[in-house]
Scaffold this active site. Sequence first.
Site, PDB file in Angstrom:
ATOM      1  N   LEU A  30      41.553  45.234  46.695  1.00 55.41           N
ATOM      2  CA  LEU A  30      41.335  46.157  45.589  1.00 55.41           C
ATOM      3  C   LEU A  30      40.116  47.044  45.812  1.00 55.41           C
ATOM      4  O   LEU A  30      40.110  48.206  45.411  1.00 55.41           O
ATOM      5  CB  LEU A  30      41.184  45.376  44.281  1.00 55.41           C
ATOM      6  CG  LEU A  30      42.405  44.590  43.806  1.00 55.41           C
ATOM      7  CD1 LEU A  30      42.130  43.938  42.458  1.00 55.41           C
ATOM      8  CD2 LEU A  30      43.640  45.495  43.715  1.00 55.41           C
ATOM      9  N   SER A 165      38.931  40.097  35.230  1.00 58.22           N
ATOM     10  CA  SER A 165      40.323  39.700  35.457  1.00 58.22           C
ATOM     11  C   SER A 165      40.950  39.415  34.104  1.00 58.22           C
ATOM     12  O   SER A 165      40.248  39.083  33.137  1.00 58.22           O
ATOM     13  CB  SER A 165      40.384  38.437  36.321  1.00 58.22           C
ATOM     14  OG  SER A 165      41.692  37.886  36.333  1.00 58.22           O
ATOM     15  N   TYR A 180      37.468  29.712  38.476  1.00 60.72           N
ATOM     16  CA  TYR A 180      37.696  31.153  38.608  1.00 60.72           C
ATOM     17  C   TYR A 180      37.792  31.799  37.228  1.00 60.72           C
ATOM     18  O   TYR A 180      37.169  32.829  36.960  1.00 60.72           O
ATOM     19  CB  TYR A 180      38.977  31.420  39.395  1.00 60.72           C
ATOM     20  CG  TYR A 180      39.340  32.892  39.465  1.00 60.72           C
ATOM     21  CD1 TYR A 180      38.721  33.733  40.375  1.00 60.72           C
ATOM     22  CD2 TYR A 180      40.302  33.425  38.603  1.00 60.72           C
ATOM     23  CE1 TYR A 180      39.047  35.083  40.437  1.00 60.72           C
ATOM     24  CE2 TYR A 180      40.634  34.775  38.657  1.00 60.72           C
ATOM     25  CZ  TYR A 180      40.002  35.597  39.572  1.00 60.72           C
ATOM     26  OH  TYR A 180      40.309  36.940  39.623  1.00 60.72           O
ATOM     27  N   LYS A 184      35.231  34.721  35.667  1.00 63.50           N
ATOM     28  CA  LYS A 184      35.633  36.055  35.228  1.00 63.50           C
ATOM     29  C   LYS A 184      35.321  36.283  33.747  1.00 63.50           C
ATOM     30  O   LYS A 184      35.019  37.417  33.338  1.00 63.50           O
ATOM     31  CB  LYS A 184      37.109  36.280  35.518  1.00 63.50           C
ATOM     32  CG  LYS A 184      37.415  36.394  37.009  1.00 63.50           C
ATOM     33  CD  LYS A 184      36.590  37.502  37.661  1.00 63.50           C
ATOM     34  CE  LYS A 184      36.927  37.707  39.125  1.00 63.50           C
ATOM     35  NZ  LYS A 184      36.171  38.824  39.744  1.00 63.50           N
ATOM     36  N   THR A 215      48.407  42.820  46.328  1.00 68.28           N
ATOM     37  CA  THR A 215      47.586  43.230  47.457  1.00 68.28           C
ATOM     38  C   THR A 215      48.196  42.660  48.738  1.00 68.28           C
ATOM     39  O   THR A 215      49.133  41.857  48.698  1.00 68.28           O
ATOM     40  CB  THR A 215      46.151  42.702  47.300  1.00 68.28           C
ATOM     41  OG1 THR A 215      46.184  41.255  47.316  1.00 68.28           O
ATOM     42  CG2 THR A 215      45.533  43.174  45.986  1.00 68.28           C
TER      43      THR A 215
END
Length: 276
Positions: A30, A165, A180, A184, A215
């Site tokens: 990204l 996110s 994670y 975020k 991606t």
Amino acid sequence: MTDSLLKPRTLDSFSLANKVCVVTGAARGLGLEFCRAFIGSGCTTLALLDLRASELDQAVQDLLDYSAESWGIKQGDLKVIGLPCNVTSEADVIAAMNSVIDAFGHIDVVVASAGIVENYSALDYPTERHKLLFDINVNGVFYTAREAARRMIPRKSGSIILIASMSANIVNVPQLQTPYNASKAAVKHMASSLAVEWAPHNIRVNSLSPGYMLTKLTRTILEEDKELKDTWEKMTPMKRMGDPEDLAGAVVFMASDASKFMTGSEIRVDGGYCAI
């Protein structure tokens, strides 16, 4: 109709001409897509920061080729530099930002895009991996934002975009990724907090929260797990994963003067995932 009315028109405030843009985690994924979006919106002065020093030269060349092929930008008219930087190191981030100032004189836009995601159950998450994830996703973003602001404040102008996110707002399933998600959520709230702190200096801080994006890395992973891809798509109201290009409009808007009265906000680009 006259020719001028037939041509596509965009508000001048969306232009990134004459702006110096800096993107971390820019050697691929990204981060590299954000760089492409900035070039497409008129930016001709760009710094790529990434831990992967070996990939920076190729990323810079890719952007030079892209700008020539897609936008007809002549060689020499696009100034792009690649700077090795470990965002978990405060000293590295300071040195990289100083190098941008030495090369370009000032900084207008910074995107804190460097980050990692791993999938372990909370009970099995290796302690050192957990610490590394927070060091990159939270501490690295903070160092990046802070050092950018220090160089923007004297000019009373700047836009800082923290890549959060949709996981800052929801709990992803079926994969397990509690640290994670928490990291975020921290980034999202960090953006709001810094926005209030730096608003008197006209420094804007916002967060961009992507949903599931195809991606190169996720494509490779999902080629081996078709069921997971199907699950993600079924859970997304638009019934597809996002293409990295789907983030271009949002990141350009946040970077440009088109959003000059927006700070402390989050833009989610998730195909409606968080709406259900």
